[in-house]
Design a protein around this motif. Structure first.
Motif, PDB file in Angstrom:
ATOM      1  N   ALA A  76      -2.831  32.326 -64.342  1.00  0.00           N
ATOM      2  CA  ALA A  76      -3.342  33.251 -65.362  1.00  0.00           C
ATOM      3  C   ALA A  76      -2.214  33.865 -66.174  1.00  0.00           C
ATOM      4  CB  ALA A  76      -4.164  34.345 -64.681  1.00  0.00           C
ATOM      5  N   ASP A  77      -0.983  33.813 -65.642  1.00  0.00           N
ATOM      6  CA  ASP A  77       0.158  34.398 -66.373  1.00  0.00           C
ATOM      7  C   ASP A  77       0.643  33.510 -67.516  1.00  0.00           C
ATOM      8  OD1 ASP A  77       0.193  36.574 -64.729  1.00  0.00           O
ATOM      9  OD2 ASP A  77       1.872  35.889 -63.492  1.00  0.00           O
ATOM     10  N   LEU A  78       0.233  32.258 -67.530  1.00  0.00           N
ATOM     11  CA  LEU A  78       0.777  31.329 -68.523  1.00  0.00           C
ATOM     12  C   LEU A  78       0.108  31.551 -69.866  1.00  0.00           C
ATOM     13  CD1 LEU A  78       0.995  28.080 -66.358  1.00  0.00           C
ATOM     14  CD2 LEU A  78       2.788  29.770 -66.833  1.00  0.00           C
ATOM     15  N   VAL A  79       0.919  31.575 -70.886  1.00  0.00           N
ATOM     16  CA  VAL A  79       0.411  31.753 -72.251  1.00  0.00           C
ATOM     17  C   VAL A  79       0.569  30.427 -72.991  1.00  0.00           C
ATOM     18  CG1 VAL A  79       0.966  34.216 -72.318  1.00  0.00           C
ATOM     19  CG2 VAL A  79       2.674  32.524 -73.061  1.00  0.00           C
ATOM     20  N   ASP A  80      -0.040  30.342 -74.176  1.00  0.00           N
ATOM     21  CA  ASP A  80       0.158  29.143 -74.995  1.00  0.00           C
ATOM     22  C   ASP A  80       1.641  29.041 -75.327  1.00  0.00           C
ATOM     23  OD1 ASP A  80      -2.421  28.436 -74.939  1.00  0.00           O
ATOM     24  OD2 ASP A  80      -2.942  29.191 -76.934  1.00  0.00           O
ATOM     25  N   GLY A  81       2.167  27.838 -75.355  1.00  0.00           N
ATOM     26  CA  GLY A  81       3.597  27.673 -75.605  1.00  0.00           C
ATOM     27  C   GLY A  81       4.359  27.973 -74.334  1.00  0.00           C
ATOM     28  N   GLU A  82       5.554  28.512 -74.453  1.00  0.00           N
ATOM     29  CA  GLU A  82       6.395  28.735 -73.278  1.00  0.00           C
ATOM     30  C   GLU A  82       6.152  30.116 -72.680  1.00  0.00           C
ATOM     31  OE1 GLU A  82      10.390  27.774 -74.406  1.00  0.00           O
ATOM     32  OE2 GLU A  82       9.923  25.633 -74.527  1.00  0.00           O
ATOM     33  N   ASP A 120      -1.052  30.441 -57.212  1.00  0.00           N
ATOM     34  CA  ASP A 120      -2.125  29.449 -57.118  1.00  0.00           C
ATOM     35  C   ASP A 120      -1.723  28.104 -57.725  1.00  0.00           C
ATOM     36  OD1 ASP A 120      -2.136  29.951 -59.823  1.00  0.00           O
ATOM     37  OD2 ASP A 120      -4.043  31.042 -59.825  1.00  0.00           O
ATOM     38  N   THR A 121      -0.492  28.043 -58.274  1.00  0.00           N
ATOM     39  CA  THR A 121      -0.076  26.845 -59.004  1.00  0.00           C
ATOM     40  C   THR A 121       1.427  26.685 -58.808  1.00  0.00           C
ATOM     41  OG1 THR A 121      -1.791  27.227 -60.654  1.00  0.00           O
ATOM     42  CG2 THR A 121       0.016  25.797 -61.329  1.00  0.00           C
ATOM     43  N   ARG A 142      -1.313  22.427 -64.921  1.00  0.00           N
ATOM     44  CA  ARG A 142      -2.753  22.728 -64.925  1.00  0.00           C
ATOM     45  C   ARG A 142      -3.030  23.754 -63.826  1.00  0.00           C
ATOM     46  NH1 ARG A 142      -2.602  17.322 -64.605  1.00  0.00           N
ATOM     47  NH2 ARG A 142      -3.372  17.433 -62.468  1.00  0.00           N
ATOM     48  N   PRO A 143      -4.172  24.459 -63.897  1.00  0.00           N
ATOM     49  CA  PRO A 143      -4.487  25.415 -62.823  1.00  0.00           C
ATOM     50  C   PRO A 143      -4.509  24.687 -61.473  1.00  0.00           C
ATOM     51  CG  PRO A 143      -6.086  25.586 -64.628  1.00  0.00           C
ATOM     52  CD  PRO A 143      -5.214  24.411 -64.935  1.00  0.00           C
ATOM     53  N   GLY A 144      -3.819  25.227 -60.511  1.00  0.00           N
ATOM     54  CA  GLY A 144      -3.825  24.653 -59.153  1.00  0.00           C
ATOM     55  C   GLY A 144      -2.964  23.417 -58.992  1.00  0.00           C
ATOM     56  N   GLN A 145      -2.257  23.030 -60.065  1.00  0.00           N
ATOM     57  CA  GLN A 145      -1.487  21.781 -59.970  1.00  0.00           C
ATOM     58  C   GLN A 145      -0.365  21.880 -58.931  1.00  0.00           C
ATOM     59  OE1 GLN A 145      -0.016  20.248 -63.721  1.00  0.00           O
ATOM     60  NE2 GLN A 145       0.246  18.190 -62.861  1.00  0.00           N
ATOM     61  N   HIS A 146      -0.124  20.774 -58.266  1.00  0.00           N
ATOM     62  CA  HIS A 146       0.938  20.637 -57.260  1.00  0.00           C
ATOM     63  C   HIS A 146       0.746  21.551 -56.051  1.00  0.00           C
ATOM     64  CE1 HIS A 146       2.631  18.040 -60.137  1.00  0.00           C
ATOM     65  NE2 HIS A 146       3.140  18.964 -60.927  1.00  0.00           N
ATOM     66  N   VAL A 147      -0.514  21.934 -55.819  1.00  0.00           N
ATOM     67  CA  VAL A 147      -0.818  22.677 -54.593  1.00  0.00           C
ATOM     68  C   VAL A 147      -1.677  21.779 -53.717  1.00  0.00           C
ATOM     69  CG1 VAL A 147      -2.007  24.661 -53.587  1.00  0.00           C
ATOM     70  CG2 VAL A 147      -0.676  24.922 -55.698  1.00  0.00           C
ATOM     71  N   ARG A 148      -1.237  21.603 -52.465  1.00  0.00           N
ATOM     72  CA  ARG A 148      -2.009  20.827 -51.492  1.00  0.00           C
ATOM     73  C   ARG A 148      -2.782  21.835 -50.650  1.00  0.00           C
ATOM     74  NH1 ARG A 148       2.985  16.759 -50.027  1.00  0.00           N
ATOM     75  NH2 ARG A 148       3.713  18.558 -48.843  1.00  0.00           N
TER      76      ARG A 148
END
Ligand SMILES: Nc1nc2c(c(=O)[nH]1)N[C@H]1C(S)=C(S)[C@@H](COP(=O)(O)OP(=O)(O)OC[C@H]3O[C@@H](n4cnc5c(N)ncnc54)[C@H](O)[C@@H]3O)O[C@H]1N2
Ligand code: MOO
Length: 415
Positions: A76-82, A120-121, A142-148
């Motif tokens: 949820a902290d990620l914004v568009d762009g960097e 979460d990611t 992506r949300p949850g990416q690289h979480v097993r």
């Protein structure tokens, strides 16, 4: 004296039977002779038949963890762009450090490390620029990416392995992942191997006219070892009923299974059928298969508690009867699940000049399209060792069938 096979021969045991009937008898005998089980350390379990179901006592993975080396964050902290995040610590694979990820923060993380609370990611290292105490996420995950996720492979209570499974490296690894140090496996049968025949000379010795080298023994030993067994080879037996009886009685007391080859057909020097009719309990003799028709299976009875599997002497008959019936017997004694049926397309037409089930030798290949093909070897005599050596499967040509076209699907038994 025990009867020998004449046209009037009508024994009380199954005689000259269809292959399927022989398989049913072998299965029944194996069921009566099921071997006990033993706990075995994982390090020794490879190839053994599992004697217990294995049920997961914990989920796998046991906790949420990272699939990549990188940074754990809150999507949820990620914004568009960097996005720039504060780097507040690190969590490596190993004990959980108790750190959490709050809004605007991230933690350095390695593959297999527990995902810290709040995160979460995971973003992989390669997609991030590190700027002192901060990171800049250049390519957003992506949300949850690289979480097993905990339990995404297996959940507690799942059945992981079944009794009858053969323990492959992957299955042993699965048991290890549950913390199991040993598994209950079927005991393997102890096996004695005898070749019989006055004509036989051991490789390395000089041959006299009329003599041949004993090639069956090493073939049989290899076939047995391929099943993980540790067979014991005995000196070759002469065609002398007293010597054969004495040797078989000793082996019959000491082994689970005695495998012989030769001396089981109709000749004047073929003593095994009469001996096993007199001293043992014959469960089957002669199966409508080619090669290998004279095969005999008996319980030792007065020769001891062993089972006696008497294979015909022709080298290719040894191969076919072991693979088709002998292996089935030791599989059953260990409670092994059925082997997968394999099939291939015939690479060439074939005509059978008889009605019997035939185990023809052939070479298994892939054609240009990757389709499994099998090339029949025309040298189909049961003495044709070159053909067996040039081949790597038995081709199953069904009873009753005669003409096979190129491309017809047939059963195959790899060896
Ligand atoms: N009248 C009949 N003759 C034969 C019959 C039959 O039903 N009626 N069956 C034929 C079939 S099919 C086969 S198979 C053979 C099997 O005979 P045996 O099991 O009695 O085997 P032997 O006669 O002892 O040997 C057959 C053949 O194989 C050679 N041999 C034997 N042991 C070895 C060894 N350890 N290494 C290499 N080669 C071996 C042996 O010299 C013979 O040439 O019987 C047919 N006859
Ligand atoms: O069936 Mo025998 O085993 O061919 O010569």
């Amino acid at each position: 004296m025990p009867v020998s096979p004449t046209p009037e021969f009508q024994p009380e045991f199954p005689y000259r039977i269809a292959f399927d009937a022989a398989c049913a008898i072998v299965d029944a005998v194996a069921g009566e002779r099921r071997l006990g089980t033993q706990p075995l350390a994982l390090s020794r379990a490879h190839g053994h038949v599992l004697a217990q179901d294995v049920v997961a006592s914990m989920p796998q993975p046991p906790f949420d963890n990272s699939a990549m080396d990188g940074f754990a964050l809150r999507h949820a902290d990620l914004v568009d762009g960097e996005t720039t995040l504060r780097l507040v610590g690190e969590q490596f694979a190993g004990p959980a450090g108790g750190l959490a990820v709050e809004a605007g923060e991230c933690l350095r993380i390695t593959t297999g490390a527990p995902l810290p609370p709040g995160a979460d990611t995971v973003v992989m290292k390669e997609n991030v620029s590190i700027e002192g105490e901060r990171i800049r996420v250049r390519i957003a995950p992506r949300p949850g990416q690289h979480v097993r996720r905990a339990g995404e492979d297996t959940r507690a209570g799942d059945r992981l392995l079944c009794a009858g499974d053969v323990l492959s490296p992957s299955r042993i690894a699965l048991a290890a992942s549950q913390g199991l140090a040993q598994l209950e496996v079927a005991r393997r049968p102890t096996v004695a191997v005898f070749a019989t025949g006055d004509e036989l000379v051991e490789p390395g010795m000089a041959l006299q006219p009329g003599q041949i080298y004993n090639s069956n023994r090493e073939q049989l030993m290899g076939l047995l070892r391929a099943e993980g067994l540790e067979p014991v080879a005995f000196p070759t037996l002469p065609d002398d009923p007293a010597r054969i009886t004495s040797a078989l009685r000793h082996a019959g007391e000491a082994f689970d299974l005695v495998v012989t080859c030769g001396g089981v057909s109709a000749g004047e020097k073929d003593h095994l059928p009469a001996l096993l009719q007199a001293r043992g309990r014959v469960r089957l003799w002669k199966v409508m298969m080619k090669p290998g028709m004279p095969v005999l299976l008996a319980e030792g009875d007065t020769l001891g508690p062993a089972l006696f599997l008497c294979l015909p002497g022709n080298p290719v008959s040894v191969l076919a009867t072991w693979l088709a019936l002998g292996r089935r017997l030791v599989d059953g004694m260990q409670g092994r699940g059925p082997r997968p049926a394999r099939r291939a397309r015939l690479a060439a037409a074939w005509t059978k000049n008889h009605e019997r089930l035939e185990f023809l030798r052939g070479r298994w290949t892939l054609d240009a399209d990757g389709i499994s093909r099998v090339e029949p070897n025309p040298a189909d005599g049961s003495h044709r060792m070159q053909a067996a050596a040039d081949s790597d499967v038995l081709i199953v040509l069904e009873a009753g069938a005669r003409d096979y076209a190129e491309g017809d699907v047939v059963g195959i038994v790899p060896y």
